[in-house]
Design a protein around this motif. Structure first.
Motif, mmCIF file in Angstrom:
data_model
loop_
_atom_site.group_PDB
_atom_site.id
_atom_site.type_symbol
_atom_site.label_atom_id
_atom_site.label_comp_id
_atom_site.label_asym_id
_atom_site.label_seq_id
_atom_site.Cartn_x
_atom_site.Cartn_y
_atom_site.Cartn_z
ATOM 1 N N LYS A 88 -0.351 43.988 42.202
ATOM 2 C CA LYS A 88 -1.024 44.004 43.690
ATOM 3 C C LYS A 88 -1.420 42.403 43.544
ATOM 4 N N GLU A 89 -1.154 42.060 45.108
ATOM 5 C CA GLU A 89 -1.448 40.619 45.291
ATOM 6 C C GLU A 89 -1.999 40.470 46.581
ATOM 7 N N GLU A 90 -2.894 39.287 46.647
ATOM 8 C CA GLU A 90 -3.715 39.083 47.946
ATOM 9 C C GLU A 90 -3.554 37.547 48.202
ATOM 10 N N GLU A 91 -3.334 37.164 49.547
ATOM 11 C CA GLU A 91 -2.988 35.565 49.765
ATOM 12 C C GLU A 91 -3.734 35.510 51.055
ATOM 13 N N GLY A 95 -1.312 37.748 53.591
ATOM 14 C CA GLY A 95 -1.574 39.184 53.574
ATOM 15 C C GLY A 95 -1.396 39.909 52.294
ATOM 16 N N LYS A 96 -1.368 41.266 52.190
ATOM 17 C CA LYS A 96 -1.477 41.814 50.868
ATOM 18 C C LYS A 96 -0.159 42.710 50.542
ATOM 19 N N SER A 98 1.585 45.555 47.605
ATOM 20 C CA SER A 98 1.260 46.506 46.369
ATOM 21 C C SER A 98 2.297 47.108 46.103
ATOM 22 N N GLU A 143 -0.799 39.559 57.777
ATOM 23 C CA GLU A 143 -1.961 38.985 58.483
ATOM 24 C C GLU A 143 -1.282 38.603 59.618
#
Length: 148
Positions: A88-91, A95-96, A98, A143
């Motif tokens: 999982k990654e969120e920047e 955005g995100k 998974s 986003e």
């Protein structure tokens, strides 16, 4: 592949492997070079690399394996495992993402047993494996940023 079909295949594989282990296990004598094991494990899975900054996710492995002993030092260890992998990654501002992936793995390991003392030893194993993706889910949320 839809979820119901995947569950049917998984149940069939687990039942078949269990049945095979019971059937073969009754025929194996105490001095046989063949032994069978059930394998269960947990861990962390993630992607690594220059452009990734993902966080590790919980993963699991379940399977069955065989150990065929050639002599006191060498053995062959094939197994069939059902494995989960992912990340999982969120920047911020982007955005995100998974990933939760499911695989069937077939490793074929060659193991060397080294006796260090009377009641202790070391086992070194290495070998190739083949994996086949049987399911999973990937989600990405982007986003939206508007310039004014």
């Amino acid at each position: 592949m839809n979820t119901n079909r995947f569950l049917q295949i998984t149940k069939f594989l687990i039942f078949s492997i269990s049945l095979l282990m019971v059937a073969v296990g009754k025929e194996v004598r105490a001095q046989s070079p063949v032994s069978f094991q059930a394998k269960v494990g947990i861990g962390l899975a993630s992607f690594w690399g220059k452009n990734t900054d993902g966080k590790a996710k919980f993963s699991y492995k379940i399977g069955a394996g065989m150990d065929y002993t050639f002599n006191k030092a060498w053995s062959l260890q094939p197994s069939l495992n059902f494995v989960s992998k992912g990340y999982k990654e969120e920047e911020a501002g982007i955005g995100k993402a998974s990933m939760n992936e499911l695989y069937l793995e077939l490793p074929v390991m060659v193991a060397a047993r080294l006796n260090l003392a009377k009641n202790s030893g070391l086992v070194l194993s290495a070998g190739p494996y083949v994996a086949y993706g049987v399911g999973g889910k990937t989600s990405v949320v982007v986003e939206k940023r508007y310039r004014r």
